[in-house]
Motif scaffolding. Sequence first.
Motif, short mmCIF file in Angstrom:
data_model
loop_
_atom_site.label_atom_id
_atom_site.label_comp_id
_atom_site.label_asym_id
_atom_site.label_seq_id
_atom_site.Cartn_x
_atom_site.Cartn_y
_atom_site.Cartn_z
N PRO A 37 0.81 -1.23 0.00
CA PRO A 37 0.00 0.00 0.00
C PRO A 37 0.84 1.27 0.00
N ALA A 38 0.18 2.38 -0.31
CA ALA A 38 0.75 3.70 -0.03
C ALA A 38 0.58 3.98 1.45
N THR A 39 1.50 4.77 2.02
CA THR A 39 1.43 5.15 3.43
C THR A 39 1.43 6.68 3.52
N GLU A 40 1.38 7.18 4.74
CA GLU A 40 1.31 8.63 4.94
C GLU A 40 2.53 9.34 4.36
N ASP A 41 3.70 8.70 4.41
CA ASP A 41 4.91 9.36 3.91
C ASP A 41 5.67 8.54 2.88
N GLY A 42 5.01 7.54 2.27
CA GLY A 42 5.70 6.77 1.25
C GLY A 42 4.92 5.54 0.84
N PHE A 43 5.60 4.40 0.79
CA PHE A 43 4.97 3.15 0.39
C PHE A 43 5.83 1.99 0.89
N TYR A 44 5.26 0.79 0.86
CA TYR A 44 6.06 -0.41 1.13
C TYR A 44 5.45 -1.58 0.37
N TYR A 45 6.22 -2.66 0.27
CA TYR A 45 5.70 -3.91 -0.27
C TYR A 45 6.32 -5.05 0.51
N ASP A 46 5.49 -6.07 0.83
CA ASP A 46 5.97 -7.25 1.54
C ASP A 46 6.23 -8.37 0.53
N PHE A 47 7.42 -9.00 0.65
CA PHE A 47 7.84 -10.02 -0.30
C PHE A 47 8.25 -11.31 0.41
N LEU A 48 7.99 -12.43 -0.25
CA LEU A 48 8.54 -13.72 0.14
C LEU A 48 9.49 -14.13 -0.98
N THR A 49 10.78 -13.86 -0.79
CA THR A 49 11.77 -14.04 -1.84
C THR A 49 12.54 -15.35 -1.65
N PRO A 50 13.07 -15.93 -2.75
CA PRO A 50 13.87 -17.16 -2.63
C PRO A 50 15.13 -16.95 -1.81
N GLU A 51 15.69 -15.75 -1.84
CA GLU A 51 16.86 -15.40 -1.03
C GLU A 51 16.61 -14.05 -0.38
N PRO A 52 17.14 -13.84 0.83
CA PRO A 52 16.84 -12.59 1.55
C PRO A 52 17.34 -11.35 0.81
N ILE A 53 16.56 -10.27 0.91
CA ILE A 53 16.98 -8.96 0.41
C ILE A 53 17.78 -8.28 1.51
N GLN A 54 18.96 -7.80 1.18
CA GLN A 54 19.82 -7.11 2.14
C GLN A 54 19.75 -5.60 1.92
N GLU A 55 20.13 -4.82 2.93
CA GLU A 55 20.15 -3.36 2.79
C GLU A 55 21.00 -2.94 1.60
N GLU A 56 22.13 -3.65 1.39
CA GLU A 56 23.04 -3.27 0.29
C GLU A 56 22.44 -3.58 -1.08
#
Length: 479
Positions: A77-96
């Motif tokens: 969804p959109a949020t008050e100051d941006g957006f997000y999405y929840d994922f179930l990925t085959p490998e973890p997403i890292q900050e980098e």
Amino acid sequence: VLEVAESIGSRLAKAAVAGVLDDEVVEVGRPLDHSGYFRILTAKDPEALHVLRHSAAHLLAMAVLDLYPGTDLGFGPATEDGFYYDFLTPEPIQEEDLPKIEARMLEIAKEKRPYQRVAYDRAGAKERLASIGYQLKIPHVDEIPEDVITFYDSSPFTDMCEGPHLPDTGWLRHIKLLGVSGAYWRGDASGVGMQRVRGTAYFSKDEVDAHMLRLEEARKRDHRKIGREMDLFSLHEEGPGFPFWHPKGSIVWNEIEGLIREQLKKRGYGEVRTPMLLSDELWKRSGHYEHFRDDMYFLDLDERSYAVKPMNCPGACLIYGSRPHSYRELPMRLGEFGYVHRNEMSGVLHGLVRVRAFTQDDAHVYCTEDQLEAECRDMIDMTREIYEAVGFGIPAARLATRPESAMGDEATWARAEKALGDALDKEGFEGKWTLAPGEGAFYGPKIEFHITDALGRSWQCGTVQIDFSMPRRFGLEYV
């Protein structure tokens, strides 16, 4: 929508983000199937920013699916100051990994992929989700009340979504990914673990830069950082959501409590203390068990079920009902610094802002209906005086009205809402307070006071609530 905009002028058509028909925001390619109040949204309209950010969430999903094939999608969804999405990925997403994902988002944005609305029946929606490989969302189809289920296609990407969206991805040139964190499918801590990627989007680069500057200033002012540096409080894994107050923090606590205690004494309140543990029969009588049991803690004692109190109201009712009262005693004003516990999910805990245990400086005033407005006015005056004393200035006020789950009849609610509105008007808020339809508590309407912090963020704090239901449930009377 676009045809209407073109009939007004080519510049408006080019600037059209979406349209509004009878308060429903619709995308520019949507057929208008009935007449009504209509306007065009451009980048200047606040609603347009929500459309932009919702579309940015889809753009994020497009990029993640490209970079992490086999990913299953949660919600975005959109949020008050941006957006997000929840994922179930085959490998973890890292900050980098975020710069790589952001770069792919900008590449897709340049392709100007359209957002095209497609409708299915319930069976067709399930079949399409299964064919794409979105397994998590298939059970959700049966929970959607509408018979028509909509998807938005941005070839080759598609997602089940209510919309609305931008005309195409070309509008999304000013985006920024902000972080990745753990999440659970539909917020259920016992369910599927996912990853939440957060970001923000604006119509201009200057707005993105200003947002990033605000975030940097917010990091400097993070109360968790300040609390640690000044040795005020600490948070521990041994008690998630249960803050530990240190000696210096207790000095701050006691000063604030002393300020409020002075106000209570000045305004004729008697201070009370109620137990932290009370039988669940009490919470069933008050209605809290029916509405809030998932947010409460329970335990068995002497073959009887008890609950740790999530709020102070029923305890105050027991005090009032412990002896007969004359009309000469009213209004009876009771104040309490009550320690309460609420079973918040671990994913939403945040410093002192979202916790599982906190102290409510609570008041319960028992009065006649004729005394209602005067008591509300006095509470409004006290709230304003305290906020001004600690530097917040005059708060903004909202009147939250009857929700769908309300107890009691509509006529009673109407009288209570009028009393609160009249009290606000007579205390200097006339023409300044706003309405929050359907956002009242299940037992009565309320005034919400919103204060603004050093970065201009709004926080809802104090409330003034009217409760016609609790006295009836507890048989509270006066002679």
